[in-house]
Scaffold this motif. Sequence first.
Motif, PDB file in Angstrom:
ATOM      1  N   MET A   1     -80.169  10.307  39.502  1.00  6.60           N
ATOM      2  CA  MET A   1     -79.480  10.314  40.788  1.00  6.60           C
ATOM      3  C   MET A   1     -80.391   9.821  41.916  1.00  6.60           C
ATOM      4  N   SER A   2     -81.691  10.135  41.826  1.00  6.94           N
ATOM      5  CA  SER A   2     -82.609   9.668  42.873  1.00  6.94           C
ATOM      6  C   SER A   2     -82.717   8.154  42.872  1.00  6.94           C
TER       7      SER A   2
ATOM      8  N   ARG B   1     -78.506   6.950  43.801  1.00  3.35           N
ATOM      9  CA  ARG B   1     -77.880   7.271  45.084  1.00  3.35           C
ATOM     10  C   ARG B   1     -78.111   6.203  46.152  1.00  3.35           C
TER      11      ARG B   1
ATOM     12  N   VAL C   1     -75.851   3.221  45.504  1.00  5.60           N
ATOM     13  CA  VAL C   1     -74.440   3.483  45.807  1.00  5.60           C
ATOM     14  C   VAL C   1     -74.212   3.439  47.316  1.00  5.60           C
ATOM     15  N   LEU C   2     -75.072   4.102  48.076  1.00  2.00           N
ATOM     16  CA  LEU C   2     -74.902   4.145  49.528  1.00  2.00           C
ATOM     17  C   LEU C   2     -75.038   2.760  50.146  1.00  2.00           C
TER      18      LEU C   2
ATOM     19  N   ASN D   1     -67.743   7.666  47.860  1.00  3.78           N
ATOM     20  CA  ASN D   1     -69.044   8.021  47.302  1.00  3.78           C
ATOM     21  C   ASN D   1     -69.046   9.451  46.760  1.00  3.78           C
ATOM     22  N   SER D   2     -68.449  10.361  47.526  1.00 11.76           N
ATOM     23  CA  SER D   2     -68.403  11.766  47.092  1.00 11.76           C
ATOM     24  C   SER D   2     -67.641  11.901  45.780  1.00 11.76           C
TER      25      SER D   2
ATOM     26  N   PHE E   1     -69.912  10.667  42.916  1.00 15.57           N
ATOM     27  CA  PHE E   1     -70.976  11.608  42.554  1.00 15.57           C
ATOM     28  C   PHE E   1     -70.409  12.831  41.831  1.00 15.57           C
TER      29      PHE E   1
END
Length: 225
Positions: free
Chosen positions: A160-161, A164, A167-168, A177-178, A181
């Motif tokens: 995820m690090s 993320r 994605v952003l 995005n939410s 995730f």
Amino acid sequence: MRYYPMFVNLEGRACLVVGAGQVGLRKILSLAECGASTLTVLEQREPDQALRELAARPGVRVLRRGFEPTDLDGIFLAIAATSDSALNRRIGQLCRERGILCNMVDAPDEGSFIVPSSVVRGDLTLAISTGGQSPALTKRIRKDLQDRFGEEYARFLALMSRLRPEVLALGQETEVNSALFRALAGSALLEALRQGDRPGAQAQLTTLLPPELHHLIPELLDGLA
């Protein structure tokens, strides 16, 4: 007493540990691993091998002398871990007067915070406290959590690090995005990481990620599956 649970960011903060016995060494190690900018350790005895190894870490300094009130100057968090209860209480009282967070290992209720038992998997930290009422139950819960949460959670958070920011950077709506995730957290990706199943992890990411990110999947999984 019911404690207020919180996680404290120690980056850029100065910490003090007085006493480097068995308990003090554990406190020193945990503070050093959490990125305190400076960590001063006061211990009058000759440092043993464990303390010498900790002293070699960046930001850690070990002073072979007793405590002085001026040692609290500029300190954000202090731990009183000596075998002298009267000294620990004196340190605790000085910290209260100066608004410094203080943990007293031999009288936790008299300090401003306690250190919970914890299970750490990479960036995942699970903290357990029974308010001092049942250390035995705390140990049982910790064992249950160790069995329940394996290293796949550390791998997932490492993934995820990496993912993320990508994605952003796509500039999608927050709701989109939410949802993505949440879908990743609820997918079979964790199980694939647990089993070291790289094709399975790739399949999950291919299904869930926007097509614009598919070319990054091999790189995202490097060293994780």
